[in-house]
Write a protein that holds these residues in place. Structure first.
Motif, PDB file in Angstrom:
ATOM      1  N   ASN A  60      44.857  33.938  52.969  1.00 34.23           N
ATOM      2  CA  ASN A  60      45.251  33.666  51.612  1.00 34.23           C
ATOM      3  C   ASN A  60      44.922  34.568  50.753  1.00 34.23           C
ATOM      4  OD1 ASN A  60      46.963  31.532  50.819  1.00 34.23           O
ATOM      5  ND2 ASN A  60      45.398  30.874  49.442  1.00 34.23           N
ATOM      6  N   ILE A  61      44.138  35.693  51.035  1.00 35.97           N
ATOM      7  CA  ILE A  61      43.468  36.740  50.049  1.00 35.97           C
ATOM      8  C   ILE A  61      44.629  37.340  49.252  1.00 35.97           C
ATOM      9  CG2 ILE A  61      42.447  38.785  49.815  1.00 35.97           C
ATOM     10  CD1 ILE A  61      40.401  37.857  51.822  1.00 35.97           C
ATOM     11  N   PRO A  62      45.672  37.757  49.941  1.00 37.32           N
ATOM     12  CA  PRO A  62      46.861  38.354  49.201  1.00 37.32           C
ATOM     13  C   PRO A  62      47.660  37.493  48.221  1.00 37.32           C
ATOM     14  CG  PRO A  62      47.140  39.108  51.607  1.00 37.32           C
ATOM     15  CD  PRO A  62      46.075  37.833  51.381  1.00 37.32           C
ATOM     16  N   VAL A  63      47.731  36.157  48.527  1.00 35.53           N
ATOM     17  CA  VAL A  63      48.199  35.260  47.474  1.00 35.53           C
ATOM     18  C   VAL A  63      47.235  35.103  46.344  1.00 35.53           C
ATOM     19  CG1 VAL A  63      48.755  32.700  47.379  1.00 35.53           C
ATOM     20  CG2 VAL A  63      49.349  34.067  49.517  1.00 35.53           C
ATOM     21  N   ASN A  64      45.869  35.030  46.496  1.00 33.25           N
ATOM     22  CA  ASN A  64      45.264  34.940  45.484  1.00 33.25           C
ATOM     23  C   ASN A  64      45.110  36.194  44.649  1.00 33.25           C
ATOM     24  OD1 ASN A  64      44.410  32.507  46.195  1.00 33.25           O
ATOM     25  ND2 ASN A  64      42.364  32.981  47.219  1.00 33.25           N
ATOM     26  N   MET A  65      45.173  37.234  45.290  1.00 32.57           N
ATOM     27  CA  MET A  65      45.296  38.530  44.392  1.00 32.57           C
ATOM     28  C   MET A  65      46.312  38.564  43.475  1.00 32.57           C
ATOM     29  SD  MET A  65      42.927  40.823  45.028  1.00 32.57           S
ATOM     30  CE  MET A  65      41.906  41.606  46.530  1.00 32.57           C
ATOM     31  N   ARG A  66      47.657  37.938  43.928  1.00 36.55           N
ATOM     32  CA  ARG A  66      48.902  38.186  43.291  1.00 36.55           C
ATOM     33  C   ARG A  66      48.746  37.061  42.054  1.00 36.55           C
ATOM     34  NH1 ARG A  66      51.694  38.713  48.372  1.00 36.55           N
ATOM     35  NH2 ARG A  66      52.011  36.401  48.522  1.00 36.55           N
ATOM     36  N   LEU A  67      48.029  35.978  42.536  1.00 37.93           N
ATOM     37  CA  LEU A  67      47.792  34.973  41.269  1.00 37.93           C
ATOM     38  C   LEU A  67      46.898  35.209  40.223  1.00 37.93           C
ATOM     39  CD1 LEU A  67      48.310  32.180  39.922  1.00 37.93           C
ATOM     40  CD2 LEU A  67      46.320  31.236  41.869  1.00 37.93           C
ATOM     41  N   CYS A  68      45.718  36.230  40.658  1.00 40.49           N
ATOM     42  CA  CYS A  68      44.962  36.554  39.507  1.00 40.49           C
ATOM     43  C   CYS A  68      45.627  37.646  38.616  1.00 40.49           C
ATOM     44  CB  CYS A  68      43.616  37.413  40.286  1.00 40.49           C
ATOM     45  SG  CYS A  68      42.588  36.334  40.939  1.00 40.49           S
ATOM     46  N   GLU A  69      46.609  38.554  39.319  1.00 39.04           N
ATOM     47  CA  GLU A  69      47.380  39.501  38.597  1.00 39.04           C
ATOM     48  C   GLU A  69      48.125  38.631  37.676  1.00 39.04           C
ATOM     49  OE1 GLU A  69      50.519  43.010  39.180  1.00 39.04           O
ATOM     50  OE2 GLU A  69      49.641  41.959  40.763  1.00 39.04           O
ATOM     51  N   GLU A  70      48.733  37.430  38.099  1.00 35.72           N
ATOM     52  CA  GLU A  70      49.669  36.806  37.246  1.00 35.72           C
ATOM     53  C   GLU A  70      48.872  36.192  35.994  1.00 35.72           C
ATOM     54  OE1 GLU A  70      52.453  32.219  37.460  1.00 35.72           O
ATOM     55  OE2 GLU A  70      51.931  33.763  39.492  1.00 35.72           O
ATOM     56  N   LEU A  71      47.632  35.865  36.322  1.00 37.02           N
ATOM     57  CA  LEU A  71      46.751  35.198  35.125  1.00 37.02           C
ATOM     58  C   LEU A  71      46.308  36.403  34.264  1.00 37.02           C
ATOM     59  CD1 LEU A  71      44.835  32.593  37.300  1.00 37.02           C
ATOM     60  CD2 LEU A  71      46.742  32.051  35.684  1.00 37.02           C
ATOM     61  N   GLY A  72      46.602  37.678  34.397  1.00 38.70           N
ATOM     62  CA  GLY A  72      45.994  38.561  33.783  1.00 38.70           C
ATOM     63  C   GLY A  72      44.641  38.945  33.711  1.00 38.70           C
ATOM     64  N   LEU A  73      43.973  38.647  34.905  1.00 34.97           N
ATOM     65  CA  LEU A  73      42.571  38.791  35.087  1.00 34.97           C
ATOM     66  C   LEU A  73      42.141  40.289  35.392  1.00 34.97           C
ATOM     67  CD1 LEU A  73      41.774  35.652  37.108  1.00 34.97           C
ATOM     68  CD2 LEU A  73      41.785  35.989  34.806  1.00 34.97           C
ATOM     69  N   ASP A  74      40.970  40.696  35.174  1.00 33.02           N
ATOM     70  CA  ASP A  74      40.612  42.005  35.465  1.00 33.02           C
ATOM     71  C   ASP A  74      40.642  42.403  36.750  1.00 33.02           C
ATOM     72  OD1 ASP A  74      39.448  44.619  35.245  1.00 33.02           O
ATOM     73  OD2 ASP A  74      37.409  43.786  34.936  1.00 33.02           O
ATOM     74  N   LYS A  75      41.333  43.628  37.328  1.00 31.74           N
ATOM     75  CA  LYS A  75      41.634  43.686  38.727  1.00 31.74           C
ATOM     76  C   LYS A  75      40.031  44.425  39.186  1.00 31.74           C
ATOM     77  CE  LYS A  75      44.185  46.546  42.083  1.00 31.74           C
ATOM     78  NZ  LYS A  75      45.490  47.630  41.966  1.00 31.74           N
ATOM     79  N   ASN A  76      39.392  45.026  38.462  1.00 31.10           N
ATOM     80  CA  ASN A  76      38.021  45.397  38.960  1.00 31.10           C
ATOM     81  C   ASN A  76      36.999  44.236  39.483  1.00 31.10           C
ATOM     82  OD1 ASN A  76      38.530  48.328  38.675  1.00 31.10           O
ATOM     83  ND2 ASN A  76      37.963  48.182  36.344  1.00 31.10           N
ATOM     84  N   THR A  77      37.281  43.092  38.786  1.00 29.64           N
ATOM     85  CA  THR A  77      36.635  42.007  39.242  1.00 29.64           C
ATOM     86  C   THR A  77      37.230  41.273  40.308  1.00 29.64           C
ATOM     87  OG1 THR A  77      35.620  41.578  36.917  1.00 29.64           O
ATOM     88  CG2 THR A  77      35.815  39.713  38.548  1.00 29.64           C
TER      89      THR A  77
END
Length: 414
Positions: A265-282
């Motif tokens: 489920n890591i790829p799904v969570n990555m996309r969700l973080c991007e959708e939320l506008g979170l810092d990619k380095n984090t």
């Protein structure tokens, strides 16, 4: 025959486990004497789990710590603290729930050989001696406390090692995780044998034990997801946490429920973080890290099944020992695999607190696989969704502390 096996493997593991469960029940009810040989599949399955679990704990935890990069300015420290608070809280809630609603299990053999600890002093002494055990001896004797301690120490020591060394350890970790997947692919046959053995020995009452155990587990999962986690988030961001909670559950939790793997489920969570506008380095660090160490659901499973074994064997547990179990379940949960059923393999670590033998502990693991069709799905949904939840919480908390305005993107939250 080959095409038949291929078609069988294409069926989801959940459906295959249900088939094994049903066949095991039917055989135990209809022809318990003629099909007595079926129980050997359960013994073989448990034996395979006992063989792979120590190596899994060692390499998975060691690899996760060794590859963690320091020096980058991120919210990782806050996220790790959130992971730790949530996982410990989950273990504590599970312990409290087990005291309020005590559960006992139906074990087949070995219970008469258990020597319960005399008190908290003996428990602490056992922990200390297990911590400093020889690593090879710890692996051979399935001393999970010693294995976890060596994994932590080696992981820290290897943080300054060459990338090639870290990659080698990571490759070993991936290989063992793959072996775990192979073992768990035989879960339908193993569960068929375990269910047959339990019902043919103890009757259909064994299913009632499993049913009440499952209800207790699911009750804790829902309480943590809808009460404890939102409370933690609110204390950090001082805003209504439920839109964010519902969004992470809907997007991340729903897919994790069906994949039954935090790693998948890591790829799904990555996309969700991007959708939320979170810092990619984090989130590029926190999400993979959370898939390994943020295991509130695993802490619940470990605590409840361990105390179920304790209650079954008539071992008295005082408050201090229960508190130690909460801490140990949180620590051991961090070693749970990112694949289906990984938390169950850490139960022997917690059972060792109470002098419960590895053989009996693995029988409890077998019970966990019987109810794992739903237990593991809900556990993974809680674990994986909270990876995003706490990653977002840490970033929003930093912005709040710095006086920055922030908006939580909760479109289609429910």
């Amino acid at each position: 025959m080959k095409s038949l096996l291929l078609k069988w493997n294409q069926i989801s593991l959940v459906k295959r486990i249900l088939v094994g469960l049903i066949i095991g029940i039917l055989l135990a009810v209809t022809i318990p004497d003629s099909a007595a040989w079926i129980s050997i599949f359960g013994s073989l399955f448990v034996g395979a789990l006992k063989a792979v679990a120590p190596l899994l704990v060692l390499f998975l935890v060691m690899s996760a710590i060794a590859k963690h990069k320091s020096g980058k300015k991120t919210n990782i420290k806050t996220i790790v603290i959130l992971y730790a608070i949530a996982t410990f809280s989950a273990g504590l809630i599970a312990v409290i729930a087990s005291f309020i609603f005590p559960i006992t299990l139906t074990l087949t053999t070995g219970a008469e050989d258990v020597a319960p600890p005399s008190g908290i002093v003996e428990v602490l002494q056992t922990i200390l001696f297990n911590l400093v055990a020889n690593p090879v001896d710890a692996l051979i004797n399935a001393n999970y406390i010693g294995i976890l301690a060596w994994a932590l120490v080696l992981g820290v020591a290897l943080k300054k090692a060459a990338d090639s060394t870290k990659d080698l350890i990571s490759n070993f970790s991936d290989a063992i995780t793959e072996i775990v997947k192979w073992v768990i692919s035989f879960a339908p046959i193993g569960i068929m044998g375990l269910v047959f053995d339990a019902i043919s020995t103890s009757g259909l009452s064994a299913l009632l034990d499993y049913g009440t155990l499952l209800l207790l587990l699911l009750g804790c999962f829902f309480f943590i997801a809808l009460v404890i986690n939102p409370l933690i988030v609110y204390l950090y961001i001082r805003k209504n946490p439920y839109p964010l909670v519902f969004k992470t559950l809907r997007v991340s939790g729903l897919t994790a429920f069906f994949t039954r793997s935090s790693a998948a489920n890591i790829p799904v969570n990555m996309r969700l973080c991007e959708e939320l506008g979170l810092d990619k380095n984090t989130y590029s660090v926190s999400i993979p890290l959370g898939g390994t160490v943020n295991m509130a659901g695993a802490a619940v499973t470990i605590s409840i099944l361990t105390l179920a074994a304790v209650n079954t064997l008539g071992i008295e547990v005082d408050f201090a020992t229960a508190l130690i179990l909460s801490v140990l379940s949180a620590v051991s949960a961090a070693g749970a695999s990112g694949v289906s059923g990984g938390s169950l393999l850490l139960i022997p670590l917690a059972c060792s607190l109470f002098g419960i033998s590895n053989d009996i502990a693995m029988q409890v693991v077998g019970v966990g696989f019987i109810i794992g069709v739903l237990q593991d799905s809900f556990e993974t949904a809680l674990n994986s969704s909270s990876d995003v939840l706490f990653t977002a919480t840490a970033e929003y908390a930093r912005k709040r502390k710095e006086g920055q305005d922030f908006t939580i993107n909760t479109k289609n939250a429910i």
